[in-house]
Write a protein that holds these residues in place. Structure first.
Motif, PDB file in Angstrom:
ATOM      1  N   LEU A 183       0.837  -1.193   0.000  1.00  0.00           N
ATOM      2  CA  LEU A 183       0.000   0.000   0.000  1.00  0.00           C
ATOM      3  C   LEU A 183       0.877   1.250   0.000  1.00  0.00           C
ATOM      4  O   LEU A 183       1.587   1.511   0.972  1.00  0.00           O
ATOM      5  CB  LEU A 183      -0.924   0.009   1.212  1.00  0.00           C
ATOM      6  CG  LEU A 183      -1.827   1.234   1.373  1.00  0.00           C
ATOM      7  CD1 LEU A 183      -2.785   1.362   0.191  1.00  0.00           C
ATOM      8  CD2 LEU A 183      -2.601   1.170   2.685  1.00  0.00           C
ATOM      9  N   ALA A 184       0.821   2.021  -1.097  1.00  0.00           N
ATOM     10  CA  ALA A 184       1.662   3.203  -1.253  1.00  0.00           C
ATOM     11  C   ALA A 184       0.829   4.468  -1.132  1.00  0.00           C
ATOM     12  O   ALA A 184       0.501   5.123  -2.127  1.00  0.00           O
ATOM     13  CB  ALA A 184       2.382   3.160  -2.595  1.00  0.00           C
ATOM     14  N   VAL A 185       0.447   4.804   0.094  1.00  0.00           N
ATOM     15  CA  VAL A 185      -0.202   6.075   0.389  1.00  0.00           C
ATOM     16  C   VAL A 185       0.487   6.662   1.618  1.00  0.00           C
ATOM     17  O   VAL A 185       1.165   5.946   2.361  1.00  0.00           O
ATOM     18  CB  VAL A 185      -1.726   5.919   0.634  1.00  0.00           C
ATOM     19  CG1 VAL A 185      -2.421   5.360  -0.599  1.00  0.00           C
ATOM     20  CG2 VAL A 185      -2.009   5.048   1.846  1.00  0.00           C
ATOM     21  N   PRO A 186       0.332   7.961   1.882  1.00  0.00           N
ATOM     22  CA  PRO A 186       1.062   8.596   2.994  1.00  0.00           C
ATOM     23  C   PRO A 186       0.612   8.086   4.364  1.00  0.00           C
ATOM     24  O   PRO A 186      -0.493   7.570   4.534  1.00  0.00           O
ATOM     25  CB  PRO A 186       0.724  10.085   2.827  1.00  0.00           C
ATOM     26  CG  PRO A 186       0.275  10.233   1.408  1.00  0.00           C
ATOM     27  CD  PRO A 186      -0.399   8.949   1.063  1.00  0.00           C
ATOM     28  N   SER A 187       1.498   8.281   5.338  1.00  0.00           N
ATOM     29  CA  SER A 187       1.157   8.033   6.741  1.00  0.00           C
ATOM     30  C   SER A 187       0.464   9.272   7.298  1.00  0.00           C
ATOM     31  O   SER A 187       0.774  10.399   6.896  1.00  0.00           O
ATOM     32  CB  SER A 187       2.427   7.758   7.559  1.00  0.00           C
ATOM     33  OG  SER A 187       3.001   6.536   7.196  1.00  0.00           O
ATOM     34  N   PRO A 188      -0.468   9.126   8.233  1.00  0.00           N
ATOM     35  CA  PRO A 188      -0.915   7.861   8.833  1.00  0.00           C
ATOM     36  C   PRO A 188      -2.109   7.226   8.118  1.00  0.00           C
ATOM     37  O   PRO A 188      -2.691   6.293   8.629  1.00  0.00           O
ATOM     38  CB  PRO A 188      -1.304   8.293  10.249  1.00  0.00           C
ATOM     39  CG  PRO A 188      -1.875   9.671  10.049  1.00  0.00           C
ATOM     40  CD  PRO A 188      -1.053  10.292   8.938  1.00  0.00           C
ATOM     41  N   ARG A 189      -2.445   7.757   6.920  1.00  0.00           N
ATOM     42  CA  ARG A 189      -3.610   7.222   6.221  1.00  0.00           C
ATOM     43  C   ARG A 189      -3.470   5.720   5.990  1.00  0.00           C
ATOM     44  O   ARG A 189      -4.433   4.969   6.162  1.00  0.00           O
ATOM     45  CB  ARG A 189      -3.787   7.944   4.880  1.00  0.00           C
ATOM     46  CG  ARG A 189      -4.982   7.444   4.062  1.00  0.00           C
ATOM     47  CD  ARG A 189      -4.983   8.001   2.649  1.00  0.00           C
ATOM     48  NE  ARG A 189      -5.970   7.346   1.811  1.00  0.00           N
ATOM     49  CZ  ARG A 189      -5.951   7.364   0.481  1.00  0.00           C
ATOM     50  NH1 ARG A 189      -4.980   8.008  -0.150  1.00  0.00           N
ATOM     51  NH2 ARG A 189      -6.869   6.732  -0.205  1.00  0.00           N
ATOM     52  N   LYS A 190      -2.271   5.282   5.566  1.00  0.00           N
ATOM     53  CA  LYS A 190      -2.127   3.857   5.262  1.00  0.00           C
ATOM     54  C   LYS A 190      -2.254   3.000   6.513  1.00  0.00           C
ATOM     55  O   LYS A 190      -2.844   1.921   6.473  1.00  0.00           O
ATOM     56  CB  LYS A 190      -0.818   3.571   4.536  1.00  0.00           C
ATOM     57  CG  LYS A 190       0.457   3.834   5.284  1.00  0.00           C
ATOM     58  CD  LYS A 190       1.653   3.405   4.423  1.00  0.00           C
ATOM     59  CE  LYS A 190       2.977   3.707   5.097  1.00  0.00           C
ATOM     60  NZ  LYS A 190       3.272   5.153   5.119  1.00  0.00           N
ATOM     61  N   GLU A 191      -1.718   3.481   7.642  1.00  0.00           N
ATOM     62  CA  GLU A 191      -1.827   2.700   8.879  1.00  0.00           C
ATOM     63  C   GLU A 191      -3.283   2.588   9.322  1.00  0.00           C
ATOM     64  O   GLU A 191      -3.743   1.511   9.731  1.00  0.00           O
ATOM     65  CB  GLU A 191      -0.983   3.342   9.979  1.00  0.00           C
ATOM     66  CG  GLU A 191       0.517   3.133   9.835  1.00  0.00           C
ATOM     67  CD  GLU A 191       1.166   4.087   8.853  1.00  0.00           C
ATOM     68  OE1 GLU A 191       2.321   3.832   8.448  1.00  0.00           O
ATOM     69  OE2 GLU A 191       0.535   5.108   8.486  1.00  0.00           O
ATOM     70  N   TYR A 192      -4.014   3.696   9.249  1.00  0.00           N
ATOM     71  CA  TYR A 192      -5.431   3.665   9.631  1.00  0.00           C
ATOM     72  C   TYR A 192      -6.232   2.750   8.706  1.00  0.00           C
ATOM     73  O   TYR A 192      -7.050   1.942   9.159  1.00  0.00           O
ATOM     74  CB  TYR A 192      -6.030   5.075   9.575  1.00  0.00           C
ATOM     75  CG  TYR A 192      -5.498   6.039  10.598  1.00  0.00           C
ATOM     76  CD1 TYR A 192      -4.991   5.597  11.816  1.00  0.00           C
ATOM     77  CD2 TYR A 192      -5.497   7.408  10.352  1.00  0.00           C
ATOM     78  CE1 TYR A 192      -4.513   6.493  12.745  1.00  0.00           C
ATOM     79  CE2 TYR A 192      -5.019   8.311  11.277  1.00  0.00           C
ATOM     80  CZ  TYR A 192      -4.520   7.849  12.486  1.00  0.00           C
ATOM     81  OH  TYR A 192      -4.043   8.738  13.405  1.00  0.00           O
ATOM     82  N   PHE A 193      -6.006   2.872   7.405  1.00  0.00           N
ATOM     83  CA  PHE A 193      -6.740   2.058   6.437  1.00  0.00           C
ATOM     84  C   PHE A 193      -6.489   0.571   6.671  1.00  0.00           C
ATOM     85  O   PHE A 193      -7.431  -0.238   6.720  1.00  0.00           O
ATOM     86  CB  PHE A 193      -6.338   2.444   5.009  1.00  0.00           C
ATOM     87  CG  PHE A 193      -6.915   1.548   3.950  1.00  0.00           C
ATOM     88  CD1 PHE A 193      -8.228   1.695   3.535  1.00  0.00           C
ATOM     89  CD2 PHE A 193      -6.144   0.557   3.356  1.00  0.00           C
ATOM     90  CE1 PHE A 193      -8.769   0.865   2.555  1.00  0.00           C
ATOM     91  CE2 PHE A 193      -6.663  -0.268   2.374  1.00  0.00           C
ATOM     92  CZ  PHE A 193      -7.987  -0.115   1.977  1.00  0.00           C
ATOM     93  N   LEU A 194      -5.222   0.197   6.823  1.00  0.00           N
ATOM     94  CA  LEU A 194      -4.900  -1.216   6.998  1.00  0.00           C
ATOM     95  C   LEU A 194      -5.435  -1.757   8.323  1.00  0.00           C
ATOM     96  O   LEU A 194      -5.901  -2.893   8.397  1.00  0.00           O
ATOM     97  CB  LEU A 194      -3.388  -1.423   6.909  1.00  0.00           C
ATOM     98  CG  LEU A 194      -2.771  -1.170   5.529  1.00  0.00           C
ATOM     99  CD1 LEU A 194      -1.261  -1.368   5.562  1.00  0.00           C
ATOM    100  CD2 LEU A 194      -3.410  -2.055   4.470  1.00  0.00           C
TER     101      LEU A 194
END
Length: 270
Positions: A183-194
């Motif tokens: 998953l190549a999106v910025p933090s913290p968006r990727k952590e929240y999404f996952l």
């Protein structure tokens, strides 16, 4: 090659999956209140392979100075990091901090290095890979490069979706049946999404890789090796994106140093 299936919804406790061989300990050390696995790149790949074979779902995360600072201000992000099955020191500053705090991590495991090493693992073991994130042209080029390296890419999608499209994105990943999702999106968006969608994605191992697709596709350059070894890769990135990165690195790095000093002082008092 034995195919892993995603039906195993019962996940072992975080950090408890044994990796093959005694050189791959499952227990993290604590740096500034956050877990980091004291693993080399090769050991991290072996541990990740064990997580995939376990069936998951498991989440991988990397720590750099900026994320450590953010987690100290964001309790939910800190909780997500602590719940991840594999945590690597992405920033050289985290490696140095681990040594100052007497919780030494052997080396930096940069997100892009881990991703490319896992591509080689996927090609060897037949893992199915899904690429999610970045701009459409970037993820397409990244998929092309991965396929050229022998990776079975079962799907890809850009990282631009809103809340109304999120279920569609998750369903698309699950239908493709990958063993490994990047998953190549910025933090913290990727952590929240996952963290929110981990089980629904139906993937044994999900890995957040930030801007790694941009580097692989040639949109962004990576710092020279000497800068990486000297802990100056942040400066190279700031030069490329000064407006977005100036405050993050100038203010963030000072806050990180302060956090390390606080935890070092607490260690002395104990």
């Amino acid at each position: 090659m034995t195919r892993r299936r995603h039906a195993a919804e019962a996940t072992a406790p975080p950090h408890e999956i044994p990796a093959p061989g005694a050189a791959c300990p499952g227990r993290p050390v604590t740096v500034c209140g956050l877990p980091v696995h004291p693993l080399t790149l090769a050991e991290s790949v072996a541990f990740a392979e064990a997580l995939i074979e376990d069936g998951g779902p498991h989440q991988h995360v990397v720590l750099n100075a900026a994320k450590v600072v953010q987690a100290h201000r964001d309790a939910e992000l800190a909780r997500i990091i602590r719940s991840c099955s594999l945590v690597n020191a992405d920033g050289q500053s985290v490696v140095w901090a681990s040594r100052i705090l007497r919780r030494p991590v052997p080396e930096r495991v940069a997100g892009i290095d881990f991703m490319q090493a896992m591509w080689h693992s996927a090609a060897r073991h037949g893992y199915r890979v899904y690429l999610l994130g970045a701009e459409r042209q970037v993820v397409e080029e990244t998929a092309r490069i991965a396929v050229a390296q022998g990776v079975e890419v079962v799907g890809y999608r850009d990282g631009y979706w809103d809340e109304t499209q999120e279920q569609e994105v998750v369903a698309g990943v699950r239908a493709a049946g990958p063993d490994l999702l990047f998953l190549a999106v910025p933090s913290p968006r990727k952590e929240y999404f996952l963290a929110q969608r981990l089980k629904a994605l139906g993937c044994p191992l999900v890995v957040g890789v930030g801007g790694s697709f941009d580097v692989v596709a040639g949109v962004r350059s990576r710092a020279p090796r000497w800068m990486r070894r000297s802990g100056l890769e942040w400066f190279h990135r700031m030069v490329q994106e000064p407006r977005r990165m100036f405050l993050r690195y100038t203010v963030g790095n000072l806050r990180f140093v302060a956090l390390v000093l606080v935890h070092w002082a607490r260690g002395l008092l104990r």
